[in-house]
Write a protein that holds these residues in place. Structure first.
Motif, PDB file in Angstrom:
ATOM      1  N   HIS A  15      26.550   0.340  44.064  1.00 48.88           N
ATOM      2  CA  HIS A  15      25.921  -0.513  43.054  1.00 48.88           C
ATOM      3  C   HIS A  15      25.713  -1.937  43.583  1.00 48.88           C
ATOM      4  CE1 HIS A  15      26.305   2.625  40.052  1.00 48.88           C
ATOM      5  NE2 HIS A  15      27.570   2.790  40.413  1.00 48.88           N
ATOM      6  N   ASN A  69      22.451  -1.587  45.520  1.00 50.49           N
ATOM      7  CA  ASN A  69      21.302  -1.386  44.642  1.00 50.49           C
ATOM      8  C   ASN A  69      20.973  -2.640  43.842  1.00 50.49           C
ATOM      9  OD1 ASN A  69      21.066   1.228  45.535  1.00 50.49           O
ATOM     10  ND2 ASN A  69      22.037   2.156  43.753  1.00 50.49           N
ATOM     11  N   GLU A 105      17.517  -4.726  43.952  1.00 47.86           N
ATOM     12  CA  GLU A 105      16.773  -4.999  42.714  1.00 47.86           C
ATOM     13  C   GLU A 105      16.420  -6.477  42.606  1.00 47.86           C
ATOM     14  OE1 GLU A 105      17.186  -4.193  37.880  1.00 47.86           O
ATOM     15  OE2 GLU A 105      18.811  -3.666  39.249  1.00 47.86           O
ATOM     16  N   PRO A 155      23.097   5.992  50.393  1.00 47.68           N
ATOM     17  CA  PRO A 155      22.109   5.583  49.387  1.00 47.68           C
ATOM     18  C   PRO A 155      21.921   6.654  48.317  1.00 47.68           C
ATOM     19  CG  PRO A 155      21.265   5.309  51.628  1.00 47.68           C
ATOM     20  CD  PRO A 155      22.497   6.131  51.726  1.00 47.68           C
ATOM     21  N   THR A 167      18.361   3.618  45.256  1.00 44.20           N
ATOM     22  CA  THR A 167      18.159   2.801  46.455  1.00 44.20           C
ATOM     23  C   THR A 167      16.726   2.939  46.950  1.00 44.20           C
ATOM     24  OG1 THR A 167      20.472   3.246  47.040  1.00 44.20           O
ATOM     25  CG2 THR A 167      19.073   2.273  48.738  1.00 44.20           C
ATOM     26  N   HIS A 179      14.179   1.244  44.628  1.00 41.20           N
ATOM     27  CA  HIS A 179      14.039  -0.201  44.846  1.00 41.20           C
ATOM     28  C   HIS A 179      13.274  -0.491  46.136  1.00 41.20           C
ATOM     29  CE1 HIS A 179      16.484  -1.070  41.425  1.00 41.20           C
ATOM     30  NE2 HIS A 179      17.592  -0.595  41.944  1.00 41.20           N
ATOM     31  N   ASP A 221      23.348   6.167  39.690  1.00 42.27           N
ATOM     32  CA  ASP A 221      22.881   4.858  39.248  1.00 42.27           C
ATOM     33  C   ASP A 221      21.875   5.095  38.124  1.00 42.27           C
ATOM     34  OD1 ASP A 221      21.044   2.383  39.276  1.00 42.27           O
ATOM     35  OD2 ASP A 221      22.638   1.773  40.638  1.00 42.27           O
ATOM     36  N   ASP A 260      18.336   5.914  39.124  1.00 45.32           N
ATOM     37  CA  ASP A 260      18.036   7.162  39.830  1.00 45.32           C
ATOM     38  C   ASP A 260      16.912   7.935  39.141  1.00 45.32           C
ATOM     39  OD1 ASP A 260      19.899   6.682  41.751  1.00 45.32           O
ATOM     40  OD2 ASP A 260      21.420   8.028  40.946  1.00 45.32           O
TER      41      ASP A 260
END
Length: 532
Positions: free
Chosen positions: A321, A324, A328, A358, A362, A365, A397, A400
């Motif tokens: 996280h 990610n 972001e 990942p 991931t 993004h 996540d 996802d």
């Protein structure tokens, strides 16, 4: 005479061959055959040495802990999605199966409306549901008592309210205990703080009306996601005399969740001054709100570096996280070259050096970072598919669920390449990856782009057989613009043999048009159908 292994093998062969020709005529020979074989096996065991016998001892493996639904999950894993029937939201009946997008919306919202009516009766007339004879008890269907100022409570009552996520009752219990000067443990106060910070002092959102929320995604009430300043959560935090790192982490995460980034940063600095060590979730939340705290791309990157340095000094290791959230933030950088540079730097540090695996979020993004490039050459999608082709994913996540829709959109808008579209679809169809699509609206967008790619690049017979007959109408119903592209492909290849089927589908899809102001798309569709 000593019987060795060669004799035993020969004897077995003779028994099998002699009984093979007589089994049908003489069923009694089955018994003789079993007796002879058992004798041979016993002789074989007697001739083995003690060491050989010890080697053949069966070792019972250790017991594996199983959950109550593991068998059901294993059975569900053997069943694939039925493309010949409607979605689970609809009644599996030919006369009740929706054949248009308008009917899908109507049927879905009608079912949600029935649930809402039942919930209204349950909430307004709770005295009708006091008697509960179900075994085991289902908390969601039981009568919930409302606690007011007159109710005498203790610590057990507030713990029960916290366990049932009854925010208002838990707050009232705390106020009643404070008024009556009853003692309360620090653990209970911490649990209450976690509850009110997570839900912003409101009752938990109802998760029974997800379809209704999906249709109203563009009409979200933004005020519901704003932190209540000086509310009960901050008052409870201020009343705690000995504040720990867990106390600060709870409040900061609540402030981050409900977009109060300035206060979150304030309490973060306060915790640093006190020398408190925060947890990984708090650091990840602070990274996520970097665009709200800093304006320029340089200052946002410096802020994230400061947070990472604090994590390093406290011995907190970044996780998925963290990576990610940083990606972001990078998607919101203005300069294309700047965002590309730092996205590659993040991946190099987190994936190559720290070994973080990942997730689909991931790659989602990464696509957003490189999608700003207006160049027709877009190799990043090919590189991503080379890494994840043939893998099964699980949800790690929240973002996802956005990968497949974004990947197919990128393929259509940037590449229009059917080979990469098929690769994305094979990954989507592999195992349980289709569950990572999110809601059905994402699925509609995904198949719309996939259909338009195939209309422009695929052979008409392959398209009609492998896509149209397979997914229409149970999984996907083409929009008018997409349906027009299908007809244009039919006209281009002169595959007029498919027009009767498309004409019937056009009627059943129930495209809404204004008779006084007909849509140009619908008019073009009608012209093609009439001319052919």
């Amino acid at each position: 005479m000593i019987i060795n292994s060669n004799h035993l093998c020969l004897l077995r062969h003779l028994i099998h061959s002699s009984c093979r020709h007589h089994n049908r005529r003489h069923p009694s020979l089955h018994v003789c055959r079993r007796q002879l074989l058992s004798t041979v096996v016993s002789v074989d065991r007697n001739n083995k040495s003690d060491e050989q016998i010890k080697e053949e001892v069966i070792k019972i493996p250790k017991r594996i802990e199983r959950g109550p639904t593991d068998i059901l999950r294993a059975l569900a894993g053997t069943v694939q999605r039925d493309l010949t029937g409607p979605d689970y939201r609809f009644v599996d009946d030919p006369f009740l199966t929706p054949l248009s997008n308008n009917q899908k919306r109507l049927f879905s919202l009608s079912r949600e409306s029935g649930k809402r009516a039942a919930k209204y009766v349950f909430d307004e007339f709770p005295e009708l549901f006091i008697r509960d004879v179900s075994e085991p008890k289902i908390d969601a269907f039981t009568y919930k008592e409302l606690i007011d100022e007159s109710v005498v409570v203790d610590e057990i009552d507030i713990l029960q309210c916290i366990a049932r996520k009854e925010v208002n009752n838990a707050i009232q219990c705390f106020k009643n205990m404070t008024r009556d000067k009853k003692p309360m443990s620090a653990e209970t106060v911490q649990k209450l703080l976690e509850l009110v910070c997570f839900y912003n002092c409101d009752e938990p959102p109802d998760m029974d009306f997800l379809v209704e929320k999906s249709y109203a995604a563009g009409e979200v009430n933004r005020s519901a996601n704003i932190w209540k300043d000086n509310g009960f959560a901050e008052q409870l935090f201020a009343s705690i005399e000995q504040k720990t790192s867990q106390t600060y982490c709870t409040l900061i995460q609540g402030l981050v969740k409900f977009s109060q980034s300035v206060k979150a940063d304030h309490y973060y600095k306060e915790a640093k001054e006190l020398g408190l060590k925060l947890n990984i979730e708090t650091y990840n939340g602070l990274i996520k709100v970097a665009p709200m705290l800093r304006e320029s791309s340089d200052s946002r990157w410096l802020y994230m570096e400061d947070v990472l340095n604090d994590m390093k000094s406290c011995g907190v290791r970044p996780n998925l996280h963290t990576m990610n959230n940083m990606l972001e933030v990078v998607t919101r950088f203005g300069a294309i070259g700047f965002s590309h540079k730092f996205a590659k730097k993040i991946l190099s540090e987190m994936v190559n050096k720290m070994g973080i695996e990942p997730s689909l979020a991931t790659y989602y993004h990464i696509l957003n970072v490189f999608a700003k490039d207006k160049s027709p050459n877009f190799p990043i999608l090919y590189e991503i598919m080379d890494k994840i082709d043939g893998k099964e994913f699980t949800i790690c996540d929240l973002n996802d669920v956005n990968f497949f829709t974004t990947a197919m959109f990128t393929c259509h808008s940037k590449l229009n390449d059917k080979s990469i579209a098929y690769r994305i679809h094979r990954l989507y169809s592999l195992g349980k990856n289709s569950k990572l699509m999110g809601n059905f609206l994402n699925e509609t967008k995904y198949f719309q782009r996939f259909c338009r790619i195939l209309c422009a690049t695929e052979d008409v017979d392959v398209f009609m057989t492998d896509f149209y007959d397979k997914y229409v109408p149970n999984v996907y119903i083409p929009e008018p613009t997409t349906f027009l592209e299908i007809l244009q492909m039919i006209e281009l290849y002169e595959a007029f043999r498919y027009l009767p089927k498309l004409r019937e589908d056009f009627k059943s899809f129930d495209y809404r048009i204004d008779p006084h102001m007909p849509s140009p798309v619908i008019t073009d569709i009608q012209k093609i159908l009439e001319l052919n």
